[in-house]
Scaffold this active site. Sequence first.
Site, PDB file in Angstrom:
ATOM      1  N   HIS A 169      -9.752   0.880   4.864  1.00 26.93           N
ATOM      2  CA  HIS A 169      -8.615   1.235   5.359  1.00 26.93           C
ATOM      3  C   HIS A 169      -8.764   2.284   6.586  1.00 26.93           C
ATOM      4  O   HIS A 169      -9.693   3.025   6.320  1.00 26.93           O
ATOM      5  CB  HIS A 169      -7.502   1.510   4.549  1.00 26.93           C
ATOM      6  CG  HIS A 169      -6.259   1.655   4.891  1.00 26.93           C
ATOM      7  ND1 HIS A 169      -5.869   2.855   5.898  1.00 26.93           N
ATOM      8  CD2 HIS A 169      -5.131   0.975   4.833  1.00 26.93           C
ATOM      9  CE1 HIS A 169      -4.384   2.258   6.234  1.00 26.93           C
ATOM     10  NE2 HIS A 169      -4.087   1.370   5.641  1.00 26.93           N
ATOM     11  N   ASN A 193       0.810  -1.168   0.128  1.00 23.68           N
ATOM     12  CA  ASN A 193      -0.010  -0.118  -0.031  1.00 23.68           C
ATOM     13  C   ASN A 193       0.832   1.459   0.117  1.00 23.68           C
ATOM     14  O   ASN A 193       1.543   1.657   0.973  1.00 23.68           O
ATOM     15  CB  ASN A 193      -0.880   0.028   1.428  1.00 23.68           C
ATOM     16  CG  ASN A 193      -1.817   1.453   1.383  1.00 23.68           C
ATOM     17  OD1 ASN A 193      -1.860   2.072   0.517  1.00 23.68           O
ATOM     18  ND2 ASN A 193      -2.409   1.363   2.411  1.00 23.68           N
ATOM     19  N   PHE A 194       0.829   1.990  -1.286  1.00 26.18           N
ATOM     20  CA  PHE A 194       1.789   2.952  -1.352  1.00 26.18           C
ATOM     21  C   PHE A 194       1.307   4.323  -0.523  1.00 26.18           C
ATOM     22  O   PHE A 194       2.206   5.120  -0.229  1.00 26.18           O
ATOM     23  CB  PHE A 194       2.015   3.420  -2.555  1.00 26.18           C
ATOM     24  CG  PHE A 194       3.139   2.536  -3.389  1.00 26.18           C
ATOM     25  CD1 PHE A 194       3.518   1.534  -2.971  1.00 26.18           C
ATOM     26  CD2 PHE A 194       3.461   3.106  -4.777  1.00 26.18           C
ATOM     27  CE1 PHE A 194       4.388   0.836  -3.804  1.00 26.18           C
ATOM     28  CE2 PHE A 194       4.383   2.229  -5.464  1.00 26.18           C
ATOM     29  CZ  PHE A 194       5.036   1.131  -4.879  1.00 26.18           C
ATOM     30  N   LYS A 195      -0.049   4.286  -0.158  1.00 28.27           N
ATOM     31  CA  LYS A 195      -0.680   5.477   0.425  1.00 28.27           C
ATOM     32  C   LYS A 195      -0.323   6.886  -0.282  1.00 28.27           C
ATOM     33  O   LYS A 195      -0.262   6.796  -1.617  1.00 28.27           O
ATOM     34  CB  LYS A 195      -0.150   5.836   1.744  1.00 28.27           C
ATOM     35  CG  LYS A 195      -0.382   4.177   2.407  1.00 28.27           C
ATOM     36  CD  LYS A 195      -0.078   4.460   4.155  1.00 28.27           C
ATOM     37  CE  LYS A 195      -0.381   3.056   4.848  1.00 28.27           C
ATOM     38  NZ  LYS A 195      -0.221   3.099   6.080  1.00 28.27           N
ATOM     39  N   GLU A 249      -7.061   4.447   7.714  1.00 22.78           N
ATOM     40  CA  GLU A 249      -6.861   5.934   7.393  1.00 22.78           C
ATOM     41  C   GLU A 249      -8.165   6.677   6.612  1.00 22.78           C
ATOM     42  O   GLU A 249      -8.478   7.709   6.751  1.00 22.78           O
ATOM     43  CB  GLU A 249      -5.782   5.866   6.278  1.00 22.78           C
ATOM     44  CG  GLU A 249      -4.332   5.913   7.317  1.00 22.78           C
ATOM     45  CD  GLU A 249      -3.498   5.472   6.623  1.00 22.78           C
ATOM     46  OE1 GLU A 249      -3.112   5.364   5.537  1.00 22.78           O
ATOM     47  OE2 GLU A 249      -2.301   5.073   7.428  1.00 22.78           O
ATOM     48  N   GLY A 253       2.047   2.005  10.889  1.00 27.17           N
ATOM     49  CA  GLY A 253       3.111   3.203  10.758  1.00 27.17           C
ATOM     50  C   GLY A 253       3.465   3.503  11.960  1.00 27.17           C
ATOM     51  O   GLY A 253       4.038   4.592  12.257  1.00 27.17           O
ATOM     52  N   GLU A 301      -5.676  -5.312  10.107  1.00 30.60           N
ATOM     53  CA  GLU A 301      -4.884  -4.238  10.542  1.00 30.60           C
ATOM     54  C   GLU A 301      -4.862  -3.557  11.901  1.00 30.60           C
ATOM     55  O   GLU A 301      -5.798  -2.676  11.878  1.00 30.60           O
ATOM     56  CB  GLU A 301      -4.594  -3.181   9.679  1.00 30.60           C
ATOM     57  CG  GLU A 301      -4.311  -3.959   8.230  1.00 30.60           C
ATOM     58  CD  GLU A 301      -3.670  -2.599   7.150  1.00 30.60           C
ATOM     59  OE1 GLU A 301      -2.432  -3.082   6.601  1.00 30.60           O
ATOM     60  OE2 GLU A 301      -4.468  -1.769   6.839  1.00 30.60           O
ATOM     61  N   SER A 318       2.858  -2.334  10.497  1.00 29.60           N
ATOM     62  CA  SER A 318       4.544  -2.408  10.735  1.00 29.60           C
ATOM     63  C   SER A 318       5.142  -3.501  10.450  1.00 29.60           C
ATOM     64  O   SER A 318       5.917  -4.006  10.979  1.00 29.60           O
ATOM     65  CB  SER A 318       4.662  -2.132  12.111  1.00 29.60           C
ATOM     66  OG  SER A 318       4.271  -0.541  12.342  1.00 29.60           O
TER      67      SER A 318
HETATM   68  P1  PGA Z   1       2.400   0.245   7.902  1.00 31.35           P
HETATM   69  O1  PGA Z   1       1.094   0.389   7.073  1.00 31.35           O
HETATM   70  O2  PGA Z   1       2.880  -1.032   7.307  1.00 31.35           O
HETATM   71  O3  PGA Z   1       3.164   1.418   7.658  1.00 31.35           O
HETATM   72  O4  PGA Z   1       2.383  -0.142   9.345  1.00 31.35           O
HETATM   73  C1  PGA Z   1       0.037  -0.877   7.036  1.00 31.35           C
HETATM   74  C2  PGA Z   1      -1.202  -0.295   6.183  1.00 31.35           C
HETATM   75  O5  PGA Z   1      -1.761   0.844   6.682  1.00 31.35           O
HETATM   76  O6  PGA Z   1      -1.663  -0.856   5.330  1.00 31.35           O
END
Ligand code: PGA
Length: 239
Positions: free
Chosen positions: A93, A9-11, A95, A168, A162, A198
């Site tokens: 997700h 996931n590049f976000k 976010e 993150g 998640e 993470s």
């Molecule tokens: P992360 O993000 O690996 O930076 O914790 C995972 C995600 O949000 O899919």
Amino acid sequence: MSKKILAANFKTNHTRASTHEYVEALDSALQKMGYGSEVYIFPPATALDRFATQSDIRIGAQNAYPTVKGSFTGETGLEQLGEFGIETLLIGHSERRHILGETQEFIAQKYAWFKEQNFTIVYCIGEPLEVREAGDEAVRRYIVEQLEGIDTVYDRLILAYEPVWAIGTGKTATPDLIEATHTMIKNLSERPLLYGGSVKPANIAEILAVPGCDGALIGTASWEVESMLDMLSKVKGEK
Ligand code: PGA
């Protein structure tokens, strides 16, 4: 190790140019490795494209609006995804739930709509810290709510657990906690279940060895192609 699913996931990272370089590098390395597992890349919307890959890398969208086209300023519809042959979508997700304010009702509506289009859907669930601290039953209830309105037997559904407190933050859930939570989720849906939060080269082998963990959804550690390749080599898929 059995066949695993790895998703990057590049976000809000990478440009169109750097996504092309990344996919090219990944593709040639995967061909050399004879990699057999499913690999998904979710670049930002501006970098969606058709990629001339030889290996089985699948490109997905991080978000889309449940419409073919129309007046939804700033959103991406089916027509725009179709231009690039995109048939994979990340939904739910944390976010988007917490920063962009997507409600469960809207998420379920989006899910149903893209299911109708036969999309592969990577559907994210996971609890914030205060819910985890309230105990296992609170986590179960929270996750059941995040599955409300979701067809959990859809054959193109991939679930991703998640925990929000592990995204993150560098804080990964322990293998025991992942196993216990995955067991609980597997009782709610038998679809493949990824872990995210993470995941990095130093812990991916241990995480993917957890019973009931079918792969990983990786953010930060996937953004450098070398790091992604390092993780892929640690879980080399079987052809
Ligand atoms: P992360 O993000 O690996 O930076 O914790 C995972 C995600 O949000 O899919």
